[in-house]
Each structure stands twice: as C-alpha cells, then as structure tokens.
Design an enzyme around this catalytic site. Structure first.
Site, PDB file in Angstrom:
ATOM      1  N   ASN A 187       0.736  -1.066   0.051  1.00  0.00           N
ATOM      2  CA  ASN A 187      -0.169   0.060   0.297  1.00  0.00           C
ATOM      3  C   ASN A 187       0.894   1.300  -0.168  1.00  0.00           C
ATOM      4  O   ASN A 187       0.384   2.213  -0.667  1.00  0.00           O
ATOM      5  CB  ASN A 187      -0.876   0.128   1.166  1.00  0.00           C
ATOM      6  CG  ASN A 187      -2.230  -0.940   1.135  1.00  0.00           C
ATOM      7  OD1 ASN A 187      -2.049  -1.806   0.105  1.00  0.00           O
ATOM      8  ND2 ASN A 187      -3.269  -0.555   1.546  1.00  0.00           N
ATOM      9  N   GLU A 190       1.693   1.764  -3.571  1.00  0.00           N
ATOM     10  CA  GLU A 190       0.462   2.206  -3.939  1.00  0.00           C
ATOM     11  C   GLU A 190       0.283   3.740  -3.933  1.00  0.00           C
ATOM     12  O   GLU A 190      -0.098   4.671  -4.972  1.00  0.00           O
ATOM     13  CB  GLU A 190      -0.641   1.376  -3.281  1.00  0.00           C
ATOM     14  CG  GLU A 190      -2.184   1.933  -3.805  1.00  0.00           C
ATOM     15  CD  GLU A 190      -3.173   1.210  -3.013  1.00  0.00           C
ATOM     16  OE1 GLU A 190      -3.004  -0.150  -3.172  1.00  0.00           O
ATOM     17  OE2 GLU A 190      -4.170   1.800  -2.319  1.00  0.00           O
TER      18      GLU A 190
END
Ligand code: 6PG
Length: 472
Positions: A187, A190
């Site tokens: 993440n 991301e």
C-alpha cells in the site's frame, strides 16, 4: 450437524462475499457468517447456483466446518477483529485456523498470534489486494503465519488467486505478521505511484495546458509501453468520465482537491522511521495527501505567493521526458518498498523471498505492473540483492532515463509546480549514489555542540575534538 464446509467467512460485505463466491466458483464448499441478515440473503442470492450457504448463528457456522476449521475474517481492521476473535475462540478446537484478511496493523497481528497460540489456534495475517473485482475474480494474496497450517489453505488460495503465466499470485510470505507487513508496504508503494500520477497530471495540465482528453491520450499511450500498470490504466480512464449531475463538466474537475486515507500508507512511513530505512518518496505521497487537506491555508498562500503560469517550450519533447521521469520514479517507489522489506526481513526475521513477493504482485493487486517482471527476475537471479538500483538491468534503464528525470524536476522547480514525489525520488537517487556525503559535517556539528564524538577516516575508534579552544 455434519461437518462439511471447507472454509467459512466471517463478514459478508462486498469483499467477503466476492471472495467466497470466487472460492465457490473454484469448486470449494464454503459458508459465511454475518450478523446482518441482509448480507446473508445477498450471499445466498448471488451464490444460488453454488455449493455454499450462510448462517446467522456463530455456533451453527462453526459446527458446519470441517476440521481443522479454516475461518477467514473480512471485517474492518481494528477492535472489531478482536471482538470477533473473542466470540469465536470458545467455539474452536486446537489446530483450527483463523485468517484475518483485512488491512490490520502488523503489530496487532503479532499480538493476536501470541494470544491464540496458547490455545493451539493458528492465526494468519493475510493481505489481499485487488479491490472488489480482484476478490471476485482473482486477487493477489499475501499470507503469513505458521507454515504447516498454511499447507491446509494452500490449495484454496492458489485456486482463487490471480494467475500470471499460469503461476498463482499467492505464496507463503513468512512467519509471524509478515503477510500483513508485506501488504502494508504494497500500500505504501500504491500511495507513491498514485501521487506520481497525480503530479504527472498536474504538469500536463498546468505546464503544457493539456485538456483532460489529451491527458487521457498520453496516459493511454504510456500504458501501452514499459509503464503498463493497473494504476496507469484506471487513471487514463478517469479523464474521460463526464459528470452525471448535469454540469456538463468532466467529473474529475468537480472533485475536491483534498485526498483521504485509511492509514496503511502512514503505517509504512512510521515503520520505516522505526527501522531507520528511508523511503522518502512514499513518505512524500503520505504527507502530500495530508497537506492537501489544508485547503484554506493553501488558498490564502496561493494569493500571497503568486507564480506566473509555467510553460514548456517544446511540448512533444517534454512529454518524452515526463514519461522517463515517471518511469524513473516508479522504479524508485518499488525500490524503496523492497528495500524496506529487505530490512524488515532482517529485523523481524521474516525470511522474505523478495522474488516471490514481486512474482505475486505481478497480477491481481493494485500495484501490478509490467516492471514487476524486471523486479522478479532481478531478485530471482540475486536473492540477497540489497537494493534494486544495484541490479545491472535496472542500472541500464536508469542511465537511459535519468536525463529526462532531471529535466522534468528542474523545469517544475523553476516554474513553481509542486512535485514532492518526483523531486524526492531524484534526491533519494542522488544521495544513494553519493560515495562521500556531507554527513561528516553533521558529525562535526554534533561533536561541537554536544560532544557526541565522531569517527575518523584514517583510524578506528571514536574521537572528540576541541572545536573552538578560545570558548572552552
Ligand atoms: C488494495 C488496496 C486496498 C484499499 C486501500 C486504500 O490493495 O486492494 O490497497 O487495500 O483500497 O487500503 O487505502 P487508502 O484508503 O488509505 O487510500
């Protein structure tokens, strides 16, 4: 009641329901539990043709599962996970497995593993990426925990995961909370990639005066090349969507410029500070989402410090360089995330196999991208590779794209365009390739004001100097 279901899901919201339907599609007999009767009805309706059912009684749900029980939780991370475990635990037997598939903090997972191990229950922290679509048709899955217990879940997870060249996008990540840790770093990467795409959009909009349609075309073209990735693909699509509220505008232009977050990016930054392993581009992405919320202050300061509208002379050349800058910074985002995993593997004894992590990120997850194939090959060849920049293939790419990267950062800086992620990626690279940093001066300063001592280049040991004899 006869035990017959292979796996049970607690939490039948979209993610849980979709993952359960995916398992049923793959021939597994599965069951669900939810307190909300509407969720149960919806699962039964969507899975009418499958060998699945759902219960509103936790006892009946638990009794319907074959031994050892495999119980997956897809409930919101935080205290709800603890309260579900508390209700569940008295109903379980030794050897049963609880799999937490939410975005839980890895330290919570550590605690839960320790609490449940006394009762002989295996607790798995498992990252799942790919959103609703991924859960239904093939996510990337990152399970960590007891390796033997993993054996009894392997077949199900491999069947439901995304596949790349026939390889399932799931692997046993490692012991302890390593699954949740790896998902957290996923993440973080991301966040970084999303911020870089946002900065690319800003540059095209403000320095090149491109319309949304032109930006769509540029992103689409890039997505047909080496930058091919899920995030670039969906970003390109956003620029064509019209507002459905009758304004006649593009929907993107009607959205407030204040970004939200649920915390996994922040956790990645926090952990990197704890481990003293720098990931500045990911940090910038996290901070810039936070900075975006200071709207009133930004509006006031925009008036106080006006800047002439930036222009790029040769737009075609600029787009070529921007593609290079984005590629450079995307490589850097992965490099930082993987460096953090490299450190965590040592510090937390996770025994991570970075090539396998790159392999399972190639499909199903939000950061899936063409470049992950390069990463996979680099770590497969050199399992102990400390940093992606040190790989010969990556080095060749960086050498080619570096001029474009420098040019974009210089242009944006001169024009007053904010490019926190791009700029930090370049400085991070420049620092890492500096054989002698100016950190000797920091040591001298520390020794001068606090007698913190320093090390010499020509002798072992620690030294303290009298920096200003007149003052001492
Ligand atoms: C995924 C996503 C998923 C979720 C993010 C959003 O891998 O499928 O990462 O886990 O969409 O947590 O995070 P923010 O709300 O913090 O942007």
């Amino acid at each position: 009641m006869e035990s017959k279901y292979t796996l049970g899901m607690i939490g039948l919201g979209t993610m849980g329901r979709n993952l359960l339907l995916n398992m049923a599609d793959n021939g597994f007999a599965v069951t669900g539990y939810d307190k909300d009767s509407k969720m149960i009805a919806k699962l039964k309706e969507d899975g009418a043709k499958h060998n699945l059912t759902a219960y509103s009684s936790l006892e009946d749900f638990v009794q319907s599962l074959e031994l050892p029980r495999r119980i997956m939780l897809l409930v919101p991370a935080g205290p709800i996970v603890d309260s579900v475990i508390k209700e569940l635990q008295p109903l379980l037997d030794k050897g049963d497995i609880i799999i937490d598939s939410g975005n839980s903090h890895f330290t919570d997972t550590n605690r839960r593993i320790a609490d449940l191990s006394d009762a002989g229950i295996h607790f798995f922290g498992m990252g799942i990426s790919g959103g609703e679509e991924g859960a239904r048709f093939g996510p990337s899955i990152m399970p960590g925990g007891d390796k033997e217990a993993y054996g009894s879940m392997k077949a199900i997870l491999e069947a439901v995961s995304a596949k790349v060249n026939g390889d399932p996008c799931v692997t046993y990540i490692g012991p302890g909370a390593s699954g949740h840790f790896v998902k957290m770093v996923h993440n973080g990467i991301e966040y970084s990639m999303m911020q870089l795409l946002a900065e690319s959009y800003d540059i095209m909009k403000n320095a090149l005066d491109y319309s949304n349609e032109q930006i769509h075309e540029v992103f689409t073209k890039w997505n047909n090349g080496r930058l091919k990735s899920f995030l670039l693909e969906i970003t390109a699509e956003i620029f064509l969507v019209k507002d459905d509220k009758g304004t006649g505008n593009d929907l993107l232009d009607m959205i407030k410029d204040e970004a939200k977050s649920k915390g996994t990016g922040m956790w990645t930054s926090q952990v990197s500070m704890d481990l003293q392993l720098p990931i500045p581009t990911i940090n910038e992405a996290v901070s810039t989402r936070d900075l975006s919320k200071f709207k009133t202050l930004r509006v006031a300061l925009a008036k106080a410090y006006p800047e002439a509208k930036p222009t790029a002379e040769n737009k075609e050349q600029f787009i070529v360089e921007l593609e290079q800058a984005l590629y450079f910074s995307v490589i850097t985002s992965y490099a930082q995330g993987l460096h953090l995993l490299w450190q965590a593997s040592i510090s937390y004894k996770y025994e991570l196999k970075l090539h396998e992590i790159a392999q399972i990120w190639r499909g199903g997850c939000i950061i899936r991208a063409e470049f992950l194939e390069d990463i996979y090959q680099a770590y497969k060849k050199q399992p102990a590779l400390e940093h992606l920049y040190a790989d010969a293939g990556v080095q060749a790419k960086i050498t080619e794209i570096l001029p474009g990267m420098k040019s974009v950062v210089a242009h944006a800086a001169k024009s007053g365009l904010a490019i926190p992620a791009f700029a930090s990626a370049l400085s991070y690279f420049d620092s890492l390739r500096t054989a002698r940093m100016p950190s000797n001066l920091i040591q001298a300063q520390r020794d001068l004001f606090g007698a913190h001592t320093f090390e010499r280049t020509d002798a072992e040991g620690t030294f303290h100097a009298i920096w200003n004899p007149k003052k001492s």
